[in-house]
Design a protein around this motif. Structure first.
Motif, PDB file in Angstrom:
ATOM      1  N   GLY A 138      -1.578  -7.323   0.003  1.00 22.94           N
ATOM      2  CA  GLY A 138      -2.382  -6.561   0.817  1.00 22.94           C
ATOM      3  C   GLY A 138      -2.982  -6.297   0.465  1.00 22.94           C
ATOM      4  O   GLY A 138      -4.237  -7.086  -0.794  1.00 22.94           O
ATOM      5  N   VAL A 139      -4.596  -6.105   1.292  1.00 24.05           N
ATOM      6  CA  VAL A 139      -5.703  -6.344   0.258  1.00 24.05           C
ATOM      7  C   VAL A 139      -6.597  -5.057  -0.057  1.00 24.05           C
ATOM      8  O   VAL A 139      -6.997  -5.660  -1.447  1.00 24.05           O
ATOM      9  CB  VAL A 139      -7.189  -6.653   1.006  1.00 24.05           C
ATOM     10  N   GLY A 140      -6.124  -4.115  -0.281  1.00 26.38           N
ATOM     11  CA  GLY A 140      -6.121  -2.703  -0.453  1.00 26.38           C
ATOM     12  C   GLY A 140      -5.468  -2.593  -2.142  1.00 26.38           C
ATOM     13  O   GLY A 140      -4.361  -2.735  -2.084  1.00 26.38           O
ATOM     14  N   LEU A 196      -6.531 -10.452   6.498  1.00 29.63           N
ATOM     15  CA  LEU A 196      -5.970  -9.582   7.822  1.00 29.63           C
ATOM     16  C   LEU A 196      -7.170  -8.991   8.135  1.00 29.63           C
ATOM     17  O   LEU A 196      -7.223  -7.794   9.154  1.00 29.63           O
ATOM     18  CB  LEU A 196      -6.116  -8.324   7.079  1.00 29.63           C
ATOM     19  N   ARG A 217       0.307  -9.809   9.017  1.00 29.05           N
ATOM     20  CA  ARG A 217       1.562  -9.950   7.552  1.00 29.05           C
ATOM     21  C   ARG A 217       2.119 -11.468   7.177  1.00 29.05           C
ATOM     22  O   ARG A 217       2.679 -10.914   6.487  1.00 29.05           O
ATOM     23  CB  ARG A 217       2.404  -9.206   9.088  1.00 29.05           C
ATOM     24  N   HIS A 275      -1.790   3.599  10.642  1.00 24.38           N
ATOM     25  CA  HIS A 275      -1.808   2.591   9.469  1.00 24.38           C
ATOM     26  C   HIS A 275      -1.185   0.351  10.170  1.00 24.38           C
ATOM     27  O   HIS A 275      -0.816   0.590   8.991  1.00 24.38           O
ATOM     28  CB  HIS A 275      -0.851   2.977   8.397  1.00 24.38           C
ATOM     29  N   SER A 281      -3.269  -4.019   9.804  1.00 24.53           N
ATOM     30  CA  SER A 281      -3.349  -5.535   9.870  1.00 24.53           C
ATOM     31  C   SER A 281      -1.806  -5.988  10.944  1.00 24.53           C
ATOM     32  O   SER A 281      -0.847  -7.184   9.847  1.00 24.53           O
ATOM     33  CB  SER A 281      -3.221  -5.934   8.483  1.00 24.53           C
ATOM     34  N   VAL A 321       0.705  -1.384  -0.076  1.00 24.94           N
ATOM     35  CA  VAL A 321       0.267   0.462  -0.020  1.00 24.94           C
ATOM     36  C   VAL A 321       0.946   1.087  -0.089  1.00 24.94           C
ATOM     37  O   VAL A 321       0.431   2.352  -0.417  1.00 24.94           O
ATOM     38  CB  VAL A 321      -0.631   0.231   0.985  1.00 24.94           C
ATOM     39  N   ARG A 348      -9.039   3.767   3.862  1.00 22.67           N
ATOM     40  CA  ARG A 348      -8.060   4.377   3.448  1.00 22.67           C
ATOM     41  C   ARG A 348      -8.650   5.760   3.840  1.00 22.67           C
ATOM     42  O   ARG A 348      -9.669   6.191   4.058  1.00 22.67           O
ATOM     43  CB  ARG A 348      -8.795   4.273   2.034  1.00 22.67           C
ATOM     44  N   MET A 373      -0.436 -12.526   5.377  1.00 18.68           N
ATOM     45  CA  MET A 373      -0.279 -11.667   3.969  1.00 18.68           C
ATOM     46  C   MET A 373       0.523 -12.387   3.042  1.00 18.68           C
ATOM     47  O   MET A 373       0.929 -12.448   1.323  1.00 18.68           O
ATOM     48  CB  MET A 373      -0.670 -10.511   4.232  1.00 18.68           C
TER      49      MET A 373
HETATM   50  C1  DGY Z   1      -4.443  -3.397   3.059  1.00 15.94           C
HETATM   51  O1  DGY Z   1      -4.290  -5.045   3.184  1.00 15.94           O
HETATM   52  O2  DGY Z   1      -4.841  -3.061   2.175  1.00 15.94           O
HETATM   53  C2  DGY Z   1      -4.011  -2.748   3.883  1.00 15.94           C
HETATM   54  O3  DGY Z   1      -4.403  -1.563   4.626  1.00 15.94           O
HETATM   55  C3  DGY Z   1      -2.523  -2.882   5.215  1.00 15.94           C
HETATM   56  O4  DGY Z   1      -2.079  -3.129   6.309  1.00 15.94           O
END
Ligand code: DGY
Length: 322
Positions: free
Chosen positions: A78-80, A103, A297, A288, A291, A54, A241, A300
């Motif tokens: 990361g997911v986003g 996460l 972590r 931030h 996660s 991210v 976000r 991920m």
């Molecule tokens: C995500 O995975 O998008 C988080 O913001 C990073 O932890």
């Protein structure tokens, strides 16, 4: 067979780096400093797979450098994925994956942390004690509000929104209202009420927590109008976000006392934080950390490995984006 090459932009927990190195020829960012745009473009251009996070801006130029070079996959840690120009990736024929699910618990836990810290004034108390300014117990000292039994409004009832709602409802007896772009069945399993829009959720809630993805449609989804609908005692929580909240409108609402406070883990333009947010009253600010658990972590990183391996073996990706 030669192993595919993979470019990792930041350090990962050791267990995940080891799993990645077992399957790929990896270029790690050994000193873990944020890479410049030129360094990102160079890394993308010279590796089969790129694994950004991210904190990297993967704009059209970086994606094109990758597409014109070797890069065929972006396996995001990361997911986003709002930091990646997905349209450019599609044009370049670059596949994108992310890391959903692993996460969810960490981010939901941190959301509850912010809610409790705000309503119980825990940040203020810690600062006072460490400054040597605590003069002892008294009935009127740092009196906050109880979270149990209050109403929580959720914007975006996806995985993380549901996990937050579950904790709040079953752990703290909170009533749940929510907004979601598509209908959600059975009150999301928490007896929740889906309301018409964000302002309606804001009007009905003691806490409003954002859990939508950052897209052009959700930019500033919590803006002036929605904030104006909130009660002066209600709190905003953002672990999604920075872009989903209009920070100028939020600062104005905090300064005028139109809302009770804000707990923020994400910021527009982070890691820079708008100075007005820093000085606004009744805030809890975190860097931030949603996660940031060992469990999440590592998981991920394992998801990046799974997706990159599937891609390398020409199999369906577990977490393809788009
Ligand atoms: C995500 O995975 O998008 C988080 O913001 C990073 O932890």
């Amino acid at each position: 067979m030669t192993k595919p090459t993979i470019f990792v932009t930041r350090r990962w927990p050791a267990a995940a780096e080891e799993a990645l190195a077992a399957h790929f020829n990896v270029t790690f960012n050994q000193d873990d400093r944020p890479l410049t745009k030129d360094e990102l473009a160079e890394g993308f251009a010279t590796h089969d797979i790129a694994a950004p996070t991210v904190s990297d801006v993967i704009d059209g130029d970086v994606v094109r450098a990758g597409g014109e070079g070797r890069c065929r996959m972006i396996a995001n840690y990361g997911v986003g994925v709002n930091h990646i120009d997905l349209a450019a990736a599609e044009t370049q024929g670059i596949t994108v994956s992310n890391t959903p699910g692993v996460l969810t618990d960490a981010t939901a836990d941190l959301t509850l942390t912010l809610m409790l810290m705000l309503c119980r004034r825990a940040g203020e108390g810690e600062r006072e004690l460490r400054a040597g300014e605590w003069s002892g117990w008294r009935p009127t000292h740092l009196v906050g509000r109880q979270m149990t039994g209050k109403t929580l409004g959720i914007i975006g009832m996806g995985r993380i929104g549901r996990a937050v709602a579950h904790r709040a409802h079953f752990g703290f007896g909170m009533e749940i209202v929510f907004q979601n772009r598509s209908p959600v069945d059975e009150g999301a399993g928490v007896g929740g009420r889906q309301l018409a829009g964000v302002a309606e959720v804001c009007a009905a809630s003691d806490f409003v927590s954002l859990h939508c993805a950052a897209t052009p449609e959700t930019r500033h989804i919590l803006g002036r109008e929605a904030l104006a609908a909130m009660s002066p005692s209600a709190y905003v929580i953002n672990t999604a976000r920075g872009d989903v909240v209009d920070e100028d409108a939020l600062v104005a609402a905090l300064e005028s006392g139109a809302i009770g406070g804000a707990g923020l883990d994400v910021f527009q333009g982070e890691p820079k934080v708008n100075p007005a947010i820093m000085t606004a009253p009744n805030t809890v600010l975190l860097p931030h950390l949603g996660s940031a658990t060992e469990e999440a972590r590592v998981a991920m990183g394992m998801k990046v490995v799974d997706n990159a391996r599937a891609f390398a073996m020409n199999e369906a990706l577990p977490d393809k984006v788009g």
